[in-house]
Design a protein around this motif. Structure first.
Motif, PDB file in Angstrom:
ATOM      1  N   VAL A   1       0.847  -1.185   0.108  1.00  0.00           N
ATOM      2  CA  VAL A   1       0.102  -0.073   0.113  1.00  0.00           C
ATOM      3  C   VAL A   1       0.816   1.284   0.032  1.00  0.00           C
ATOM      4  O   VAL A   1       0.644   2.181  -0.682  1.00  0.00           O
ATOM      5  CB  VAL A   1      -0.961   0.081   1.424  1.00  0.00           C
ATOM      6  N   HIS A   2       1.982   1.278   0.904  1.00  0.00           N
ATOM      7  CA  HIS A   2       2.691   2.604   0.887  1.00  0.00           C
ATOM      8  C   HIS A   2       3.444   2.939  -0.421  1.00  0.00           C
ATOM      9  O   HIS A   2       3.599   3.957  -0.734  1.00  0.00           O
ATOM     10  CB  HIS A   2       3.634   2.392   2.002  1.00  0.00           C
ATOM     11  N   ARG A   3       3.780   1.852  -1.079  1.00  0.00           N
ATOM     12  CA  ARG A   3       4.697   1.964  -2.368  1.00  0.00           C
ATOM     13  C   ARG A   3       3.584   2.644  -3.287  1.00  0.00           C
ATOM     14  O   ARG A   3       3.929   3.401  -4.102  1.00  0.00           O
ATOM     15  CB  ARG A   3       5.159   0.619  -2.816  1.00  0.00           C
ATOM     16  N   TYR A   4       2.369   2.079  -3.521  1.00  0.00           N
ATOM     17  CA  TYR A   4       1.428   2.450  -4.401  1.00  0.00           C
ATOM     18  C   TYR A   4       1.198   4.135  -4.068  1.00  0.00           C
ATOM     19  O   TYR A   4       1.036   4.848  -5.046  1.00  0.00           O
ATOM     20  CB  TYR A   4       0.078   1.717  -4.250  1.00  0.00           C
ATOM     21  N   LYS A   5       0.989   4.302  -2.694  1.00  0.00           N
ATOM     22  CA  LYS A   5       0.661   5.681  -2.589  1.00  0.00           C
ATOM     23  C   LYS A   5       1.730   6.519  -2.964  1.00  0.00           C
ATOM     24  O   LYS A   5       1.612   7.769  -3.328  1.00  0.00           O
ATOM     25  CB  LYS A   5       0.250   5.728  -0.939  1.00  0.00           C
ATOM     26  N   LEU A   6       2.987   6.097  -2.663  1.00  0.00           N
ATOM     27  CA  LEU A   6       4.222   6.951  -2.885  1.00  0.00           C
ATOM     28  C   LEU A   6       4.288   7.244  -4.431  1.00  0.00           C
ATOM     29  O   LEU A   6       4.343   8.298  -5.014  1.00  0.00           O
ATOM     30  CB  LEU A   6       5.517   6.168  -2.433  1.00  0.00           C
TER      31      LEU A   6
END
Lengths: 315, 252
Positions: A203-208
């Motif tokens: 999730v964090h990588r997608y948001k980044l």
């Protein structure tokens, strides 16, 4: 029927941008296009990723300064200067995004605001580079010289049509991102982050990635804004600039993609009319409009119109 | 136990001084169905969250097929073949049933990052997604958005999303919660079918469901393992009757 209606907003939008500098004062038309793209970049995060950035001025302003400096010091044609600005915004977004996407809601908004304020202070202090409170003056605007194909590039009317393809490329990119597999994952993350993780999505990588893409588009808009005005001021990094873009998204309809440009056009035009009437408290009026829309039309202009159209088609 | 698919040693988790899971040792045998039972607040769901990376343990260790997975994030553990369902139905409200399964099938391909491609490229998952929906009997509502499905159907889709990951270990958090008798029967049959070549861990309150499915049962109370054994063995254990089932249940 439905299929043909889907292309109606696109066709209408293209007609509007094609005639805009003919029906409006060309500098206002330029402002509308730049702000519309900026607001779309913010909608990509707010509407499709569920992240409210209150610091997107950092990317708009950084790109504006970068584009201005590149044009001033290298004499590069304006599209290259603008793309350099967008690239600078994207690079800046990597560390800012890395440190902020782990937060959500108000905390994310505060972290992004803090970074934008930091950029504002840096630009204000680094006078040698940015000109401090004077800003960058007389940014040159060239493309194969100053008169490509016999058009006067210093005339906002002609410049509008030269910058339009770059802006349209930005809108196209936003549309593509929203309607891609990535866009679908973003909506899934927005609606149910725990489930998305359980399905194997980091999730964090997608948001980044969403954050960096949004910053690049905001940068594209900011670079075009700098070239449109041929000067860059500290205002481009001010928190009210971030706020204005958020207001446009909410006013137009969060997560509608089309709403933000409509609201941008209305607000920019409204501010133009008010300043011509020597009305100084522009913020008071836009704030008032904002409150009314948030209270009465939660889905924003676009969401409300779309709902009315649906009801009318069914009924 | 060499054949353990998942094993847990000394696993603990504190919440502000409250110990929800307390030094739990657990071995989940390969290709078995292992049920976790116990009263509310026994730490079953916390244990599930520890096994799937949604919580990090205060102490202890989790192994998957001999590999230490303690502290890995949920998406990594999912990538290693551990799929879970959620106790409270957890779906994507706006996506249709088949789109949700497509999203699950795409999870590990890395294709989700393709922001430059058309969403239509996800159609490659349409056929396999329909097969997963057929498995759980949802093929007739493939195009219905998650938020419009009836409760039993939502629970079935919940299961479908976990199955779409082709997991080695399937963790089901109360798969029959809130279901009527008919839906319970269908779910039990479904789990019977999908358990082949697969390890299943389930939290379940319905003891008849546990009796029909589980090879092994672990009873938890107050975060600790009270008893572990076969279903009949556990059911007859006086400590279990005292702590959880009650005398009325044993007499039935």
């Amino acid at each position: 029927m439905r299929k043909s209606l889907r292309f109606l907003p696109l066709a209408a939008g293209l007609v509007v941008v094609a005639v805009l500098p003919r029906v409006l004062y060309p500098p206002v038309a330029l402002d509308i296009v730049c702000w519309a793209l900026f607001a779309v970049a913010v909608d990509l995060l707010l509407g499709y990723t569920g992240l409210l950035s209150f610091g997107h001025a950092a990317f708009w302003g950084t790109s504006a300064y970068t584009a201005g400096l590149v044009a001033e010091h290298t004499g590069a044609p304006f599209p290259l200067a603008v793309l350099a600005g967008a690239a600078a915004a994207a690079v800046l977004a990597v560390p800012v995004g890395y440190l902020s996407v782990r937060r959500t809601g108000i905390y994310f908004a505060m972290v992004t605001l803090a970074f934008a304020q930091l950029m504002y202070v840096v630009a204000n202090q680094w006078r040698g580079l940015t000109g401090g409170e004077n800003g960058l003056q007389d940014v040159p605007r060239t493309l194969f010289g100053t008169h490509p194909f016999g058009t006067d590039l210093s005339d906002p009317y002609y410049f509008y049509y030269w910058m339009l393809p770059l802006a349209l490329l930005g809108f196209l990119a936003a549309w593509r991102i929203v309607h891609s597999p990535f866009g679908r994952v973003l909506v899934a993350i927005r609606d149910n982050p725990a489930r998305a993780r359980a399905l194997g999505y980091p999730v964090h990588r997608y948001k980044l990635v969403a954050f960096v893409l949004s910053a690049a588009l905001a940068g594209l808009a900011g670079g075009l804004f700098a070239m449109s005005h041929q000067f860059v001021t500290l205002d481009t990094l001010h928190w009210t600039t971030s706020g204005q873009a958020v207001v446009m998204v909410v006013l137009g309809g969060i997560g509608t993609l089309w709403g933000a440009p409509v609201a941008a056009a209305i607000l920019v035009r409204l501010q133009d009319i008010l300043s011509l009437a020597h009305f100084e408290e522009v913020g008071l009026l836009t704030g008032g409009v904002f409150v009314v829309v948030v209270l009465l039309f939660r889905r924003g202009i676009w969401g409300t119109v779309a709902a009315l159209l649906r009801r009318w088609r069914i009924g | 136990m060499a054949a353990a698919m998942m094993s847990v040693r000394g696993l603990s988790r504190d919440f502000r001084g409250f110990r929800a899971v307390d030094r739990v040792d657990l071995d989940i045998a390969r290709d078995s169905v292992h049920a976790l039972v116990g009263p509310n607040g026994a730490g079953k769901t916390t244990l599930f969250n520890l096994l799937t990376g949604f919580l990090t343990p205060t102490a202890g260790r989790v192994e998957l097929d001999g590999r230490d997975i303690t502290g890995l994030p949920p998406e990594r553990i999912a990538g290693l073949g551990v799929a879970r369902s959620f106790q409270i139905t957890s779906l994507f409200p706006q996506l249709s049933a088949v789109e949700q399964v497509e999203l699950a099938l795409q999870g590990h391909s890395g294709r989700g990052m393709a922001f430059w491609r058309s969403r239509r490229t996800m159609r490659r998952y349409r056929e396999p997604a329909m097969r997963v929906l057929e498995q759980v009997g949802l093929e007739d509502v493939a195009a219905v958005p998650g938020q419009e499905l009836a409760y039993g159907r939502k629970r079935a889709l919940e299961l479908a999303l976990a199955l779409a990951l082709h997991p080695r270990v399937l963790l089901l958090d109360e798969p029959t919660a809130g279901m009527g008798l008919e839906d319970i029967d269908r779910t039990v049959e479904l789990i019977e079918r999908v358990r082949r070549d697969r390890t299943v861990v389930m939290v379940e309150h319905n003891m008849s469901v546990v009796g029909r499915l589980a090879d092994r049962v672990t009873v938890l109370t107050a975060g600790r393992v009270l008893v572990e054994g076969g279903y009949d063995e556990v059911r007859a254990d006086p400590r279990v009757i005292d702590a959880y089932l009650g005398t009325g249940h044993a007499a039935r």
